[in-house]
Design an enzyme around this catalytic site. Structure first.
Site, PDB file in Angstrom:
ATOM      1  N   ARG A  23      33.161  53.708  53.829  1.00 34.00           N
ATOM      2  CA  ARG A  23      31.953  54.088  53.965  1.00 34.00           C
ATOM      3  C   ARG A  23      31.016  52.957  55.257  1.00 34.00           C
ATOM      4  O   ARG A  23      31.388  52.235  55.583  1.00 34.00           O
ATOM      5  CB  ARG A  23      31.513  53.877  52.296  1.00 34.00           C
ATOM      6  N   ASN A  87      32.150  45.277  43.566  1.00 33.53           N
ATOM      7  CA  ASN A  87      33.539  46.067  44.355  1.00 33.53           C
ATOM      8  C   ASN A  87      34.355  44.548  44.696  1.00 33.53           C
ATOM      9  O   ASN A  87      34.564  43.413  45.199  1.00 33.53           O
ATOM     10  CB  ASN A  87      33.182  45.906  46.158  1.00 33.53           C
ATOM     11  N   ASP A 103      37.898  47.656  50.760  1.00 36.94           N
ATOM     12  CA  ASP A 103      37.553  47.630  49.157  1.00 36.94           C
ATOM     13  C   ASP A 103      38.973  48.257  48.188  1.00 36.94           C
ATOM     14  O   ASP A 103      39.418  49.113  48.664  1.00 36.94           O
ATOM     15  CB  ASP A 103      36.749  48.969  49.103  1.00 36.94           C
ATOM     16  N   ASP A 105      38.889  49.121  45.081  1.00 36.45           N
ATOM     17  CA  ASP A 105      38.467  50.180  44.366  1.00 36.45           C
ATOM     18  C   ASP A 105      38.101  50.377  43.289  1.00 36.45           C
ATOM     19  O   ASP A 105      37.116  50.691  43.030  1.00 36.45           O
ATOM     20  CB  ASP A 105      40.138  50.944  43.852  1.00 36.45           C
ATOM     21  N   ASP A 107      35.786  48.601  40.272  1.00 38.72           N
ATOM     22  CA  ASP A 107      34.369  47.630  40.710  1.00 38.72           C
ATOM     23  C   ASP A 107      33.758  47.508  39.457  1.00 38.72           C
ATOM     24  O   ASP A 107      34.104  47.857  38.105  1.00 38.72           O
ATOM     25  CB  ASP A 107      33.401  48.816  41.222  1.00 38.72           C
ATOM     26  N   ASP A 120      37.399  52.876  37.545  1.00 36.99           N
ATOM     27  CA  ASP A 120      37.587  53.651  38.548  1.00 36.99           C
ATOM     28  C   ASP A 120      39.378  52.273  38.998  1.00 36.99           C
ATOM     29  O   ASP A 120      40.161  52.141  39.529  1.00 36.99           O
ATOM     30  CB  ASP A 120      37.638  52.863  40.576  1.00 36.99           C
ATOM     31  N   GLU A 123      41.964  55.607  40.175  1.00 42.78           N
ATOM     32  CA  GLU A 123      41.589  55.392  41.782  1.00 42.78           C
ATOM     33  C   GLU A 123      42.742  53.642  42.031  1.00 42.78           C
ATOM     34  O   GLU A 123      43.730  53.759  43.135  1.00 42.78           O
ATOM     35  CB  GLU A 123      40.584  54.856  42.338  1.00 42.78           C
TER      36      GLU A 123
END
Length: 180
Positions: A23, A87, A103, A105, A107, A120, A123
């Site tokens: 991102r 994060n 990152d 994953d 959060d 998450d 994830e």
């Protein structure tokens, strides 16, 4: 400090463990630089995802990146109150006016009433397996999540509305002076 000064506008690049760009956040105005962290802010900034989709954030946000902690914080000043999106991520580096971090994953979402939720987990489990996070990395990530939760429960920085309000005012003043 990479010739970064208060008032500079930086870009933010978020990566995944495999090195892929995840991102991009187009703009973040530097509000404070210390040995431990850099604090930035933005308002309705453009975000571009790795699949090419892009959108603009809805509200002003204070962004706090740490040099030693494995997390970063986004304090979102919404109409409904102050939300935090935290994060779990590598400590940041700055490269050519770009804040970069990985990152991981997990959060932590903190709501205006003080409640919070870990997001998450699935994830994280998936990426841990396919990107082969080491046991040492897994331990760091879990310890840093617990550290973050402890800071929240103790209402320590960055979970102090007064401090976020200070940063907000600093950002508003920068933007006002930039127009003059």
């Amino acid at each position: 400090m990479n010739n970064i000064n208060v008032g500079d506008n930086l870009t933010i690049h978020c990566y995944k463990h495999n090195g892929m760009l995840h991102r991009v956040c187009e703009e973040a105005t530097v509000l404070e630089i210390t040995e431990e962290r850099i604090v930035c802010a933005n308002d309705k900034t453009k975000i571009t995802e790795n699949d090419g989709r892009s959108y603009h954030t809805n509200e002003l946000a204070i962004l706090i990146f740490y040099k030693k902690n494995w997390f970063n914080i986004i304090a979102q000043l919404k109409e409904q109150g102050l939300f935090y999106y935290c994060n779990i991520a590598s400590p940041y580096v700055i490269d050519n006016k770009i804040i970069k971090y990985i990152d991981y994953d997990l959060d932590l979402r903190v709501f205006p009433d003080g409640g919070f939720r870990i997001l998450d987990r699935n994830e994280y489990k998936y990426h841990k397996r396919i990107m082969k996070y080491s046991d040492d990395l897994d331990l760091i990530i879990k310890e840093e999540l617990q550290k973050l939760i402890s800071l929240k429960k103790a209402e320590k920085e960055p979970f102090q509305k007064e401090k976020i309000d200070e940063y907000y005012q600093k950002y508003v003043n920068f933007k006002k002076n930039a127009k003059n």
